[in-house]
Design a protein around this motif. Structure first.
Motif: not given
Length: 158
Positions: A48-53, A15-17
């Motif tokens: 954008e980095r998919d770092d949802y935590q 999703p981030g990309t």
């Protein structure tokens, strides 16, 4: 080989990309997107980095991704499918980490031995202090008198 290539490309789409490439095509900055979506500073970079935590509340990550995708006019079902696949991967990793034995469980024997030694020391101290309080047989408890102090005499006849 040409049949395998699209499958490999789809496997690496996150999703981030998807969100980043759409933002770059619209030539918006991260700050502009944050202002349009009323997000905290830095959230667009995190999404954008998919770092949802790293979000203040990772439970809302799916909603943030959906809103960002709607702003970029991306296909919502594809974007959320990629998000859900990535979330399933995180949950598997999380379960794998939780099943490791903790080191604290191995220290039970040391704790028990330490408590036994501490208890023995307390008992020895109690026994030793009890030996010092022996009253001689020649002194009876009712014969003991406390020393008295007389008040000093003050002479007021100056």
């Amino acid at each position: 080989m040409t049949v395998d290539t699209p499958l490999q490309v789809d496997a690496f789409v996150t999703p981030g990309t998807m969100l980043r490439s759409a933002r770059l095509q619209t030539e918006l900055s991260e700050r502009e997107v944050e202002d349009l979506l009323n997000l905290m500073p830095g959230y667009v970079g995190i999404l954008e980095r998919d770092d949802y935590q790293a979000l203040r509340s990772p439970a809302f990550a799916r909603g943030y991704v959906r809103a960002y995708g709607q702003l970029m006019k991306l296909e919502e079902t594809e974007l959320l499918r990629a998000f859900d696949e990535q979330r399933e991967h995180w949950e598997k990793e999380k379960k794998r980490v939780e099943t490791r034995p903790l080191q604290l469980q191995r220290t039970g024997t040391g704790v028990v031995i330490g408590l036994v030694i501490l208890l023995a020391m307390v008992f020895a101290l109690w026994f030793w202090q009890g030996q010092d309080e022996v009253i001689p047989a020649s002194v009876q408890p009712n014969e003991v008198q406390a020393p008295t102090a007389e008040a000093p005499q003050v002479n007021y006849e100056d």
